[in-house]
Design a protein around this motif. Structure first.
Motif, PDB file in Angstrom:
ATOM      1  N   GLY A 142      66.190 -37.703 -48.021  1.00 60.89           N
ATOM      2  CA  GLY A 142      67.678 -36.935 -48.347  1.00 60.89           C
ATOM      3  C   GLY A 142      68.321 -36.754 -47.210  1.00 60.89           C
ATOM      4  O   GLY A 142      69.349 -36.283 -47.249  1.00 60.89           O
ATOM      5  N   GLU A 143      67.866 -37.516 -46.007  1.00 64.47           N
ATOM      6  CA  GLU A 143      69.141 -37.664 -44.911  1.00 64.47           C
ATOM      7  C   GLU A 143      70.287 -38.407 -45.104  1.00 64.47           C
ATOM      8  O   GLU A 143      69.983 -39.582 -46.064  1.00 64.47           O
ATOM      9  N   ARG A 144      71.656 -38.496 -44.260  1.00 68.75           N
ATOM     10  CA  ARG A 144      71.996 -39.345 -44.848  1.00 68.75           C
ATOM     11  C   ARG A 144      71.260 -41.130 -44.537  1.00 68.75           C
ATOM     12  O   ARG A 144      71.577 -41.163 -43.086  1.00 68.75           O
ATOM     13  N   ALA A 160      55.898 -38.513 -50.663  1.00 67.95           N
ATOM     14  CA  ALA A 160      57.725 -37.805 -51.282  1.00 67.95           C
ATOM     15  C   ALA A 160      57.087 -36.774 -51.860  1.00 67.95           C
ATOM     16  O   ALA A 160      57.334 -35.821 -51.548  1.00 67.95           O
ATOM     17  N   LEU A 161      56.176 -36.754 -52.347  1.00 65.71           N
ATOM     18  CA  LEU A 161      55.247 -35.671 -53.422  1.00 65.71           C
ATOM     19  C   LEU A 161      55.010 -34.284 -52.286  1.00 65.71           C
ATOM     20  O   LEU A 161      55.194 -33.147 -52.452  1.00 65.71           O
ATOM     21  N   VAL A 162      53.952 -34.579 -51.225  1.00 65.75           N
ATOM     22  CA  VAL A 162      53.437 -33.841 -50.303  1.00 65.75           C
ATOM     23  C   VAL A 162      54.677 -33.452 -49.633  1.00 65.75           C
ATOM     24  O   VAL A 162      54.970 -31.625 -50.068  1.00 65.75           O
ATOM     25  N   ASP A 211      64.454 -36.068 -53.722  1.00 63.96           N
ATOM     26  CA  ASP A 211      63.487 -36.805 -53.349  1.00 63.96           C
ATOM     27  C   ASP A 211      62.751 -37.743 -53.405  1.00 63.96           C
ATOM     28  O   ASP A 211      62.785 -38.936 -53.885  1.00 63.96           O
ATOM     29  N   LEU A 212      61.550 -37.303 -54.449  1.00 62.38           N
ATOM     30  CA  LEU A 212      60.919 -37.540 -55.069  1.00 62.38           C
ATOM     31  C   LEU A 212      61.020 -38.126 -56.501  1.00 62.38           C
ATOM     32  O   LEU A 212      61.157 -40.095 -56.126  1.00 62.38           O
ATOM     33  N   VAL A 213      62.345 -38.584 -56.645  1.00 62.15           N
ATOM     34  CA  VAL A 213      63.223 -38.872 -57.747  1.00 62.15           C
ATOM     35  C   VAL A 213      64.158 -40.268 -56.720  1.00 62.15           C
ATOM     36  O   VAL A 213      64.019 -41.636 -57.704  1.00 62.15           O
ATOM     37  N   ARG A 214      64.366 -40.150 -55.743  1.00 60.73           N
ATOM     38  CA  ARG A 214      65.185 -41.525 -55.178  1.00 60.73           C
ATOM     39  C   ARG A 214      64.010 -42.366 -55.301  1.00 60.73           C
ATOM     40  O   ARG A 214      64.408 -43.879 -55.015  1.00 60.73           O
ATOM     41  N   VAL A 215      62.836 -41.953 -54.493  1.00 61.58           N
ATOM     42  CA  VAL A 215      61.936 -43.116 -54.639  1.00 61.58           C
ATOM     43  C   VAL A 215      60.992 -43.649 -55.288  1.00 61.58           C
ATOM     44  O   VAL A 215      61.183 -44.724 -55.330  1.00 61.58           O
TER      45      VAL A 215
END
Length: 573
Positions: A147-149, A181-183, A195-199
């Motif tokens: 989620g960071e740049r 990412a899920l945790v 973030d999970l979707v990105r992973v």
């Protein structure tokens, strides 16, 4: 000592470990052991991209090696790849230790680069899996920061070694990234689900080169439930299957256990190190945001690793429902995230020891993995030695590759693995499919003990009856142009075929008039699109101003340590 210097020292330590581990394998020639097959002057063929009827396990690792071999001798490519595994493993694990001190970082790096998992997988020849393993600590650190740049780009770069390794490496690394990412998403609120979707998107994109040809394979994705028992973890210590997995061993193939490993004394000391490291991780590794995710990934990996040993019917049933679950059969590979936790825990314990003015304990932590597994040194006590392909092989390639007539090559004896005298009798996957530019058909049925795992290549299945009693007429109808025999043996000489090469190491017979045989192949168009898409994602990940591909930048995924302020690096992992 600056951060860059610490990363450099960790990388040099990894290089030293690699030199010590490979030993005689660094001599001119090739190290050939089980699945580790490198050949001189490899060429791009349909098999390289998974376009034939074989399962695309070699995608894209073969293409990576072939591309490098176009500019560097292929035996040098192999040595560089193997050394890179140790360098990356040591550097990546060292980068996770939340301390500025050098010794704790080296303790983690040495433990991660030199342990039973690395030794057993190296002897099994699974260098492609070890590529993903080597970068796994970077994946752990990147998975919580998408989620960071620039965070998604960092995750892509961390997963590139696993993407090169192929389906096994990326499955293992992708699973760890998803769990971490899920945790993180659960602990930091619903908005972190993005973030999970990105992973998921990153893992799928990098999987396309092998995922697309695997999904489009005419024979479908194979899944033999009987292989669950064959590939289930085995006890290689006095502590049984679960205890062996806990100590990062437990591989299914007893022939790839390092010499002397598993003796009660050494195994007992190693178990103490592992348990102490896990305690230190739980007690003192509190700061990093990936801490919980890595621990959960280690637990999930341990369950998957033990599944075939303690609940084989469950795994067989899962494979029967969906053949994709066959990726879980070789369970021991999923202890890799546990190795991350153990390594970081050992580093944290060493840091606490220095803080309590027990510096020699930290020195012992750095040396312990090597002292407790000494037979990984010098090519695994001489088992990994460089050899040269015999002159007969070069002559056979010149004859076969220079023949414009159509037809495939069949290899006899009809078996997948060979034990060549010139390779000191060590088993190796038949190199001829990679050595020759023509379609080579081998029996890809795997025999382990009394269990036979069915062949997967439709051409091998079709040629199996002819292999039992080879004669020119039958082979001609089956579209075979050449028969290659490992050595001149009357038992395997095809009747009616023309001998064109008879040597001490190889014999080649020509079958005149081989007819054209239709073989269902995968269309190249979707595979090309898959490669373009995956390559575009990788190139995009490096489009951050000021980044380079240099190794020191790979260590810039840093942990947030208690003695420094959080730092959001925009450089490559």
């Amino acid at each position: 000592m600056g951060e860059r210097t610490r990363r450099l020292v960790a990388a040099l330590t990894g290089l030293g470990l690699g030199l010590a581990a490979l030993g005689p394998g660094l001599a001119p020639g090739f190290v050939l052991s089980y699945d580790m097959v490198f050949t001189p002057d490899p060429a791009f063929t349909p098999m390289t991209f998974g376009l034939t009827g074989t399962v695309p396990r070699q995608v894209p690792s073969d293409a990576f090696v072939t591309a490098l071999a176009a500019v560097i001798p292929s035996d040098v490519v192999q040595k560089l790849v193997l050394l890179a595994i140790f360098v990356m493993a040591c550097t990546s694990a060292a980068s996770l230790v939340p301390s500025r001190r050098l010794l704790p970082r080296l303790a983690a790096g040495v433990c991660y680069a030199w342990n039973p998992f690395v030794a057993e997988r190296l002897l099994l020849g699974q260098w492609a899996l070890l590529l993903g393993y080597a970068a796994l600590p970077w994946v752990v650190a990147s998975a919580v920061r998408t989620g960071e740049r620039g965070g998604t780009r960092r995750l892509v770069r961390a997963l590139v070694p696993a993407a090169i390794g192929g389906f096994a490496a990326l499955t293992m690394s992708g699973l760890v990234a998803l769990v971490v990412a899920l945790v993180s998403a659960r602990s930091r609120g619903p908005e972190r689900l993005k973030d999970l979707v990105r992973v998921v998107a990153v893992v799928l994109a990098l999987s396309l080169p092998w995922l697309v040809p695997g999904a489009l394979r005419p024979a479908g994705v194979p899944g033999d439930g009987t292989a669950v028992d064959v590939f289930a973890s085995r006890a290689d210590t006095p502590f049984g299957e679960l205890g062996s997995l806990l100590t990062l061993g437990g591989i299914w193939n007893g022939e790839t256990v390092p010499r002397g490993y598993g003796t009660p004394v050494l195994a007992g000391f190693w178990l103490v190190v592992v348990l102490g490291s896990l305690f230190a991780y739980w007690k003192w590794c509190r700061e990093p945001e990936w801490r919980r995710g890595a621990a959960v990934a280690a637990a999930v990996g341990f369950v998957l690793a033990a599944l075939g040993a303690v609940a084989a019917p469950v795994l067989r049933g899962a494979v029967g429902l969906w053949s994709g679950f066959a990726v879980l059969r070789d369970g021991q590979q999923y202890v890799a995230p546990l190795a991350v936790v153990v390594a970081v825990g050992l580093g944290v314990a060493a840091d606490k020891a220095i803080g309590a003015r027990y510096a020699m304990v930290a020195v012992g932590a750095v040396a312990a993995p090597v002292l407790l597994l000494p037979t990984l040194a010098w090519g695994a006590a001489g088992d990994l030695r460089a050899v040269r392909y015999p002159a007969d092989w070069a002559r056979a390639r010149e004859i076969i590759n220079g023949d414009p007539a159509r037809g495939d090559v069949m290899v006899l004896p009809w078996a997948l693995y060979r034990s060549y005298p010139w390779n000191h009798g060590r088993r190796v996957l038949d190199p001829l499919p990679r050595y020759l530019n023509r379609r080579v058909v081998v029996n890809d049925a795997l025999i382990v003990g009394r269990t036979t795992i069915a062949a997967e290549d439709p051409r091998a299945i079709a040629l199996a009856p002819a292999a039992a009693h080879p004669d020119a007429a039958t082979l001609r109808e089956q579209g075979v142009r050449y028969v290659v025999v490992d050595a001149e043996t009357a038992k395997y000489r095809p009747t009616g075929a023309v001998p064109v090469l008879t040597g001490p190491d190889l014999a080649v017979y020509r079958v005149d008039g081989a007819r054209a045989v239709h073989e269902e192949r995968i269309s190249a168009a979707p595979v090309i699109v898959a490669w373009i898409a995956a390559s575009a994602v990788v190139f995009w990940s490096f489009l951050i101003p000021g980044t380079t591909l240099g190794l020191p930048l790979l260590g810039s995924i840093r942990s947030r340590s208690p003695d420094r302020r959080p730092h959001h690096s925009r450089r490559a992992p």
